[in-house]
Design an enzyme around this catalytic site. Structure first.
Site, short mmCIF file in Angstrom:
data_model
loop_
_atom_site.label_atom_id
_atom_site.label_comp_id
_atom_site.label_asym_id
_atom_site.label_seq_id
_atom_site.Cartn_x
_atom_site.Cartn_y
_atom_site.Cartn_z
N ASP A 223 13.59 -3.20 37.74
CA ASP A 223 13.51 -1.96 38.19
C ASP A 223 14.11 -1.78 39.51
O ASP A 223 13.29 -2.87 40.20
CB ASP A 223 12.10 -1.60 37.54
CG ASP A 223 11.51 -0.15 37.66
OD1 ASP A 223 12.68 0.76 36.98
OD2 ASP A 223 10.80 -0.26 38.37
N GLU B 1 18.87 -1.50 38.65
CA GLU B 1 18.35 -0.14 38.26
C GLU B 1 18.73 0.03 39.97
O GLU B 1 17.84 -0.08 40.41
CB GLU B 1 17.45 0.37 37.50
CG GLU B 1 17.41 1.58 37.74
CD GLU B 1 16.40 2.66 38.16
OE1 GLU B 1 15.78 3.74 38.07
OE2 GLU B 1 15.31 1.76 38.66
#
Ligand code: CA
Length: 492
Positions: free
Chosen positions: A235, A265
């Site tokens: 993340d 990401e």
């Protein structure tokens, strides 16, 4: 890492019910997902967030609490208990699928106590120039995890493990201020928005601090030993120095002796920034193809005024396909979420055909698109909205099954008309079927395409167009698709 012909299932969305059933559902549905054609499942963060049983897991409180300790008002997380989590991972393995677990290391939230520390204020929209003098603040930076009582780790977090916070308990109304602690600076090798995009939210980890890196490595080893996870979804990469994960992932691979695929990401529509990140991380990981998602978003909004010939331009899928994880929508881009950039429902069949039926990219299917979703929340306009995301399961199942049998051999592209594009696969020795995909964002589409298979009969597996198409001695056929839709013609 290599990119096989697999397909990932993102098993949650932002508004997945907070009833603690997701892990159990995944255990129950693992076989079914495998049969449908998925090879891997992306699970949401499995540890306790600051909002307890309603936290999506991205507001990390305690990485060692996988739904085991009475903290933040509950034992379980939004998705279930530790036992159910481990059972889900086991069920996925038994079904022959990989599990990609979501790792959130950028920030911590919901501390147990405050600390008095000196800090320099910055405005959130300018991270280069201080917005005032250094002064004492009361920061929520002390994490002692009293509910866990030292199980698995006795590490306590203090202000010196962080670079900054955005909250001073003495001045709670200063909401647009970031406070950088004395002797600290924003990390480098991060996104460049606002001059430096190190800081995202909560207590921002200082990756230059030795104890921090050691603790994250110790936790990673514990977590992999405990869960047996096969790979990661990382993340908020844009807010973490790019060198950190190169070393962390290497340590995790050494510890487990496993390949541990990693998908990052890095939320940026600019292809160049993704390429820079891929270069900096030396092939350690794959990235979600955010520019492709924005092409889908735009195409779905513009209807027939969007030029389909350019749909793959400036995307990872086209320019760095071996590193591209392609997706249509996710839990952040869905309606009412922080990166809202909805792909309109009419376009989803086209978008899924583009990610599932081409050679390039490693596709990821969003659970809300597969199973449907309905929810209500406040939008950025301050009013409540009711959102319904229709299920495209029937079509996606068809595309998955076609992917497994027909996306082989030579791929010929016909990206030659603003509103109607298509491509074909010739098949190969092991997969002798040929296929022709045609899509239109305007009126009914027609196109003559070369399939590589002479005198063969084709039917539209979507069922949208009835009848058969027969190719000539050269393998050419005249294929069609309905207005604003896609047809998938396969040889029979
Ligand atoms: Ca950061």
């Amino acid at each position: 890492m290599k990119n096989d012909r697999g397909v990932i299932f993102q098993s949650f969305h932002w508004y997945s019910p907070a009833d603690g059933t997701l892990w159990k559902t995944l255990s129950d549905e693992a076989e079914q997902l495998r049969t449908a054609g998925f090879s891997a499942v992306w699970l949401p963060p499995g540890y306790k967030g600051h909002a307890g049983a309603s936290d999506t897991g991205y507001g990390v409180y305690d990485l060692y609490d996988l739904g085991e300790f009475d903290q933040k008002g509950s034992i379980r997380t939004k998705y279930g208990t530790k036992g159910e989590y481990l059972q889900a991972l086991k069920a996925l393995k038994q079904a022959g699928m990989h599990s990609y677990v979501d790792i959130v290391l950028n920030h911590r939230m919901g501390s147990d106590a405050t600390e008095i520390v000196k800090a320099t204020p910055y405005q959130k929209d300018d991270r280069l120039q201080p917005a005032g003098e250094m002064h004492e603040i009361e920061a929520h930076t002390n994490f002692t995890f009293p509910g866990r009582e030292g199980a698995y780790s006795s590490f306590s977090w203090h202000w010196w493990h962080f670079d900054a916070v955005d909250y001073d308990a003495r001045e709670p109304e200063a909401s647009s201020t970031i406070f950088v602690f004395e002797g600290k600076a924003f990390d480098d090798y991060v996104g460049s928005e606002y001059g430096n995009y190190d800081y995202l939210m909560g207590c921002d980890l200082d990756f230059q601090q030795d104890e921090v890196r050691e603790e994250l490595s110790a936790w990673g080893r514990w977590y992999l030993d405990t869960t047996g996870a096969d790979g990661f979804r990382l993340d908020a990469l844009k807010h973490i120095p790019s060198w950190f994960f190169v070393s962390w992932i290497r340590q995790m691979r050494e510890h487990t002796g496993r390949e541990l695929p990693v998908i990052g990401e890095y939320w940026d529509p600019e292809l160049g920034n993704l390429m820079t990140y891929l270069d900096q991380t030396e092939g350690t990981l794959l990235l979600f193809d955010v520019p492709l998602h924005y092409q889908f978003h735009q195409a779905s909004r513009l209807g027939n005024s969007y030029d389909l010939r350019q749909i793959l331009d400036h995307t990872l899928m086209k320019e760095r396909s071996a590193s591209a994880v392609t997706f249509v929508e996710n839990h952040d881009s869905q309606a009412l979420q922080s990166l809202e950039s909805v792909v309109e429902s009419w376009f989803k069949p086209l978008a899924y055909a583009l990610i599932l039926l081409r050679r390039e990219g490693y596709p990821c299917v969003f659970s809300a698109d597969y199973q449907g979703a309905a929810y209500t929340d406040q939008g950025s306009d301050g009013t409540a909205h009711e959102i319904v995301i229709p299920s495209h399961r029937q079509l996606i199942d068809t595309l998955l099954s076609v992917r497994g049998a027909f996306t082989f051999g030579e791929q010929r592209d016909y990206f030659d008309h603003a509103n109607v594009i298509g491509w074909t696969f010739s098949g190969d020795a092991e997969h002798p079927g040929a296929m022709a995909v045609l899509m239109s964002n305007g009126s009914e589409g027609r196109k003559a395409m070369h399939t590589g298979m002479a005198k063969a009969r084709f039917i539209d597996r979507t069922g949208y167009v009835a009848g058969e198409v027969e190719t000539d001695e050269e393998g050419m056929g005249e294929f069609s698709c309905p207005a604003g839709s896609v047809s998938v013609w396969v040889s029979i």
